[in-house]
Scaffold this motif. Sequence first.
Motif, PDB file in Angstrom:
ATOM      1  N   UNK A  95       0.847  -1.191   0.000  1.00 43.55           N
ATOM      2  CA  UNK A  95       0.000   0.000   0.000  1.00 43.55           C
ATOM      3  C   UNK A  95       0.888   1.248   0.000  1.00 43.55           C
ATOM      4  N   UNK A  96       0.500   2.246  -0.797  1.00 44.07           N
ATOM      5  CA  UNK A  96       1.203   3.524  -0.812  1.00 44.07           C
ATOM      6  C   UNK A  96       0.503   4.486   0.135  1.00 44.07           C
ATOM      7  N   UNK A  97       1.277   5.098   1.006  1.00 47.23           N
ATOM      8  CA  UNK A  97       0.749   6.076   1.947  1.00 47.23           C
ATOM      9  C   UNK A  97       1.512   7.384   1.800  1.00 47.23           C
ATOM     10  N   UNK A  98       0.907   8.463   2.275  1.00 49.71           N
ATOM     11  CA  UNK A  98       1.550   9.771   2.186  1.00 49.71           C
ATOM     12  C   UNK A  98       1.503  10.470   3.532  1.00 49.71           C
ATOM     13  N   UNK A  99       2.414  11.433   3.689  1.00 58.24           N
ATOM     14  CA  UNK A  99       2.475  12.229   4.909  1.00 58.24           C
ATOM     15  C   UNK A  99       2.856  13.653   4.522  1.00 58.24           C
TER      16      UNK A  99
END
Length: 436
Positions: A95-99
């Motif tokens: 899964x790709x996540x962002x911050x």
Amino acid sequence: MRQKIVRLALVGGVLFLALLLLLATCGGGGADDKKDDRPKKPVKKSAGPTTQLTVPSAYTTARGWEIVGVGPDYALSHTTGRLAYLVKASDNRYRLRTVDTETGRDGWSGEAWRPPDPLHFPKLLSVAKEDRQFFVTWSYGKVGDGLTPADTFVSLDVYDAADGERRRVEVPWSGAPTVTATGPDILISDGRANSAAVDPLTGQVSEVGAAAVTYPKGCAACKQLTEVRGQTAKGLLLSGVREFWVRGGWFSRTVAPKGANVLSGVPTSVAPDRILAKWQLAKGSKRAATHELWTVHDATSGKAMVSVECHKPAIEPGRYPQAVVSPSDRYLVAGNLAFDLEAAKGVCFEEEDGSAQLTLASVTDAGTAYGATNARDASDALEGGGAPVTMSFATWGTEPLPLNVRLPEVETSGTGLFRWTDRKDQLHLLGYPRVG
């Protein structure tokens, strides 16, 4: 007395049965657990960084953020202020996540997916086109028995950095691919003259086989060891054993820097909008036997922006240093080279005997570069190898840092990014804000 004992036993039995029922209803091991998309080792985020690394005085560890359990790569979008990272979910999915790099707050998160090669973390990079930025994950694998070229392919997931909208693109590919994103497209190559460009806006694939490559007129060296080196706004960048050119665009022979042998250019590193090239000095010049000319070129026009002379190495390196550009595109560093592109000035850090002990690994918009002496390369310097140093573009001088200092890999939105691996082999990504 007997009745009271019996009554207590009955109550205990009822409580025991209720406890069993509760465990059966809420416990693990059910079929639904197999569909859980959460990471097997959940990513831990804190309001402030739990890990207190020793970092340069330009940063504070009292504030910031920390992510634990990230994949080996991350990608940045300076325009949106987002950082993307991969985590492993259940059933060999990712899964790709962002911050948000300034605040540490979670951004959008993509759906879990399974790459064609589920045993290895997919690679992650970023690309910009038409004022939009994208995060790209890619993996190489096969379908069926993988015995024919049509069975092996590069799988790309292209995410809009602003809102996470995803597009899946699969490109049939034979052999181990090299995937880069110097822009404006995502470029797949085979390390030779075959390539395919993927438009991040539409997903359209444009293939250019070795047979379709055209060469500059009169360039015999261009036809030897021909290799796709990257992409520019004007087209593919290619090189031969000597000299380089943009397909349908400019030719290195016509953009050679002053004082160079115009037939000797070799691109050593390609970054978005910039090319770092090595040139032999013009024949007959005083230092032609001992020195080389290193030049930063504008990738669109080929124009030589700034040059500096360096001693020739005693042994030619097998791999040249990767050019690193500051977010504003003003500064560029590569190994023992440093360039201020706005001031059109460059410096080669070397000893009087020509040895190069300094390796610069990162550079900020504030005009500060970080690196180490006696490090094998930039990766070694960032991992704690060698003796850490800082270099100021204001003075062009270097200063040693304490030996236990961890260097920032990049600075974005006023936050320095640091990586550290703990004893459990978990990778930590930390954001420490710049002081002042």
